[in-house]
Write a protein that holds these residues in place. Structure first.
Motif, short mmCIF file in Angstrom:
data_model
loop_
_atom_site.label_atom_id
_atom_site.label_comp_id
_atom_site.label_asym_id
_atom_site.label_seq_id
_atom_site.Cartn_x
_atom_site.Cartn_y
_atom_site.Cartn_z
N GLU A 156 0.84 -1.21 0.00
CA GLU A 156 0.00 0.00 0.00
C GLU A 156 0.87 1.26 0.00
O GLU A 156 0.50 2.27 -0.59
CB GLU A 156 -0.94 0.00 1.20
N GLN A 157 2.02 1.20 0.65
CA GLN A 157 2.94 2.33 0.61
C GLN A 157 3.28 2.66 -0.85
O GLN A 157 3.28 3.82 -1.26
CB GLN A 157 4.23 2.01 1.36
N ARG A 158 3.55 1.60 -1.61
CA ARG A 158 3.94 1.81 -3.01
C ARG A 158 2.78 2.32 -3.85
O ARG A 158 2.98 3.15 -4.77
CB ARG A 158 4.51 0.50 -3.57
N ARG A 159 1.56 1.86 -3.54
CA ARG A 159 0.39 2.39 -4.27
C ARG A 159 0.18 3.87 -3.93
O ARG A 159 -0.18 4.67 -4.80
CB ARG A 159 -0.86 1.58 -3.92
N ILE A 160 0.39 4.22 -2.69
CA ILE A 160 0.25 5.62 -2.27
C ILE A 160 1.27 6.49 -2.99
O ILE A 160 0.95 7.57 -3.49
CB ILE A 160 0.41 5.74 -0.73
N VAL A 161 2.51 6.01 -3.05
CA VAL A 161 3.56 6.78 -3.74
C VAL A 161 3.20 6.98 -5.21
O VAL A 161 3.33 8.09 -5.74
CB VAL A 161 4.92 6.05 -3.61
N ALA A 162 2.73 5.94 -5.86
CA ALA A 162 2.37 6.06 -7.28
C ALA A 162 1.25 7.07 -7.48
O ALA A 162 1.29 7.88 -8.43
CB ALA A 162 1.96 4.69 -7.82
N ALA A 163 0.26 7.07 -6.58
CA ALA A 163 -0.86 8.00 -6.70
C ALA A 163 -0.41 9.43 -6.45
O ALA A 163 -0.80 10.36 -7.18
CB ALA A 163 -1.97 7.61 -5.72
N ILE A 164 0.43 9.63 -5.43
CA ILE A 164 0.94 10.97 -5.15
C ILE A 164 1.73 11.51 -6.34
O ILE A 164 1.54 12.65 -6.77
CB ILE A 164 1.83 10.97 -3.88
N GLU A 165 2.59 10.67 -6.90
CA GLU A 165 3.41 11.12 -8.03
C GLU A 165 2.55 11.47 -9.24
O GLU A 165 2.84 12.43 -9.95
CB GLU A 165 4.43 10.04 -8.38
N GLU A 166 1.50 10.70 -9.45
CA GLU A 166 0.61 10.99 -10.58
C GLU A 166 -0.09 12.33 -10.39
O GLU A 166 -0.14 13.16 -11.30
CB GLU A 166 -0.44 9.88 -10.73
N HIS A 167 -0.64 12.56 -9.18
CA HIS A 167 -1.33 13.83 -8.90
C HIS A 167 -0.36 15.00 -8.95
O HIS A 167 -0.66 16.04 -9.54
CB HIS A 167 -2.02 13.76 -7.54
#
Length: 436
Positions: A156-167
């Motif tokens: 989930e940490q990695r999913r959060i990072v991917a979402a933050i970077e996209e936004h």
């Protein structure tokens, strides 16, 4: 402390990362290449490529061995820990492995924590709040280590990072587009100014031929209590900006009545700054009679036109645009100051355009300035909205609302137990790979 989503756990920075101080080299010199890249607080702004090629290296053998012993890997979270730089709250991840000086602190996540996730969490923290010392602010390692941090499962940490970077990438693109539009407006103004002031059909004259040019008053500290003096408002360099007058704070001065009368500004007077910093040379605008009995200091020149053939705003606009480079070329430069004198200002070239053309030029540039002003306001609004959106994205990320949860993920409690077990047995905690 608020509750966390299922599978998350509260921990501390010290439990999920190593918090380390920098090294103190005994001697340091610049080299084209070297064994250990060495970073200082002033290098925080460098890009990853610049870090690789512009980093410093240490020559002293003892310092070199100390640096090798404290070599921080690429991806280490670094920030200032001493001095005024603490207030900037700057943080970044190293783009290359290297050592940092004693004024910096490094946070090295374990392999069970995604380094980009921890960096994103650090963006929500104002490290200046941890500082102590009224004269020289300082952040203690123990205080950083004790900060609470929410820990989700590693996937989930990695999913959060991917979402933050996209936004964040979308926000970066939007802000870059606003900045580019503003640069285009500024370039358009420069091009238009050059075109408008480059007619081959005009004759040219000088400011001294068409205006009475005078310096202002020098403050006589010894006679400020003279009962025969009168107190009047006066303009300083700070009041005379490029293309406008900043009258938010107008100070007063005591001068002889005759001097006050001689230097009293009149509507239509064109003001020019003597200098100071190089960008202030010749900067100015036109006095419109905003304050009664106002005079000007000796670092502000006044040009009072002797003929109706020239529009004061045309003269000032010419000085602020075409004249900017002229003043820089003809001004005097000392170690800390740049200036123009009265003789030089009188020699300032002025195009003798027909008055109707002068007013048309002033109006065209005013419209462009209005466009640029709207662009600047849009950029500032965009920046504020972008900053607010970034805060909202981070708040959602660390409350479990940014990405969907997967209940099949190993809970954070398990990875925290592994970290604790490794430390209890004295086994070195693995540092995160550079890609996390």
């Amino acid at each position: 402390m608020s509750g966390l989503p299922q599978g998350w756990e509260w921990s501390t920075v010290g439990e999920v990362a190593s918090v380390e101080g920098g090294v103190t080299p005994k001697g340091m010199k610049e080299l084209a290449s070297g064994d250990v890249p060495f970073f200082k607080v002033g290098d925080m702004h460098l890009s990853d490529r610049e870090q690789m090629h512009r980093s410093r290296t240490m020559l002293d053998r003892g310092a070199l061995e100390s640096a090798r012993a404290k070599l921080w890997p690429r991806g280490t979270i670094v920030f200032p820990k001493n001095g005024g730089a603490v207030a900037t709250n700057k943080k970044r991840r190293l783009g290359v492995a290297g050592a940092c000086d004693l004024n910096m602190m490094g946070v090295l996540p374990t392999s069970e924590i995604d380094g980009s996730y921890l960096m994103a969490w650090f963006l929500t923290v104002d490290l200046a709040d941890l500082s102590s010392g009224s004269v020289v602010p300082k952040i203690n390692r123990a205080d950083v280590a004790e900060m609470d941090v929410p820990v989700p499962p590693l996937p989930e940490q990695r999913r959060i990072v991917a979402a933050i970077e996209e936004h964040f990438s979308r926000l970066d693109a939007a802000e870059a587009a606003l900045e580019a539009a503003l640069r285009r407006l500024a370039a358009l103004r420069q091009t238009t100014t050059t075109t408008l002031y480059s007619s081959d059909e005009w004759d040219w004259t000088t400011l001294g031929q068409i205006a009475e040019v005078r310096g202002g008053v020098t403050k006589d500290s010894k006679r400020q209590d003279d009962p025969d003096f009168v107190e009047v408002p006066f303009l300083r360099v700070a009041n005379v900006q490029r293309g406008y007058l900043d009258l938010g704070e107008v100070k007063t001065i005591r001068v002889a009545p005759a001097r006050a009368e001689t230097l009293a500004l009149e509507v239509g007077d064109v003001l020019f700054n003597e200098g100071g910093d190089r960008d202030k040379l010749g900067r100015g605008w036109v006095w419109d009679g905003q304050i009664d009995n106002c005079i000007h200091q000796n670092h502000v020149f006044r040009a009072r036109l002797l003929t109706d053939d020239f529009d004061p705003k045309f003269i000032s606009t010419h000085g602020n645009s075409w004249g900017k480079n002229w003043f820089e070329r003809n001004g005097k430069q000392t170690t800390n100051l740049a200036s123009i004198n009265l003789t030089t200002l009188k020699q300032f070239p002025v195009p003798a355009a027909p008055k109707a053309e002068q007013r048309a030029i002033v109006e065209e540039l005013r419209r462009l300035d209005d466009d640029i002003g709207r662009g600047e306001r849009a950029v500032n609004v965009g920046r504020r909205r972008g900053a607010a959106l970034r805060c909202s994205i981070l708040a959602a990320a660390f409350s479990g609302q940014l990405v969907p949860q997967d209940l099949t993920d190993e809970p954070a409690s398990a990875l925290l137990e592994r970290i604790a077990a490794e430390r209890a047995t004295g086994k070195p905690t693995r540092r995160n790979r550079a890609t996390t």
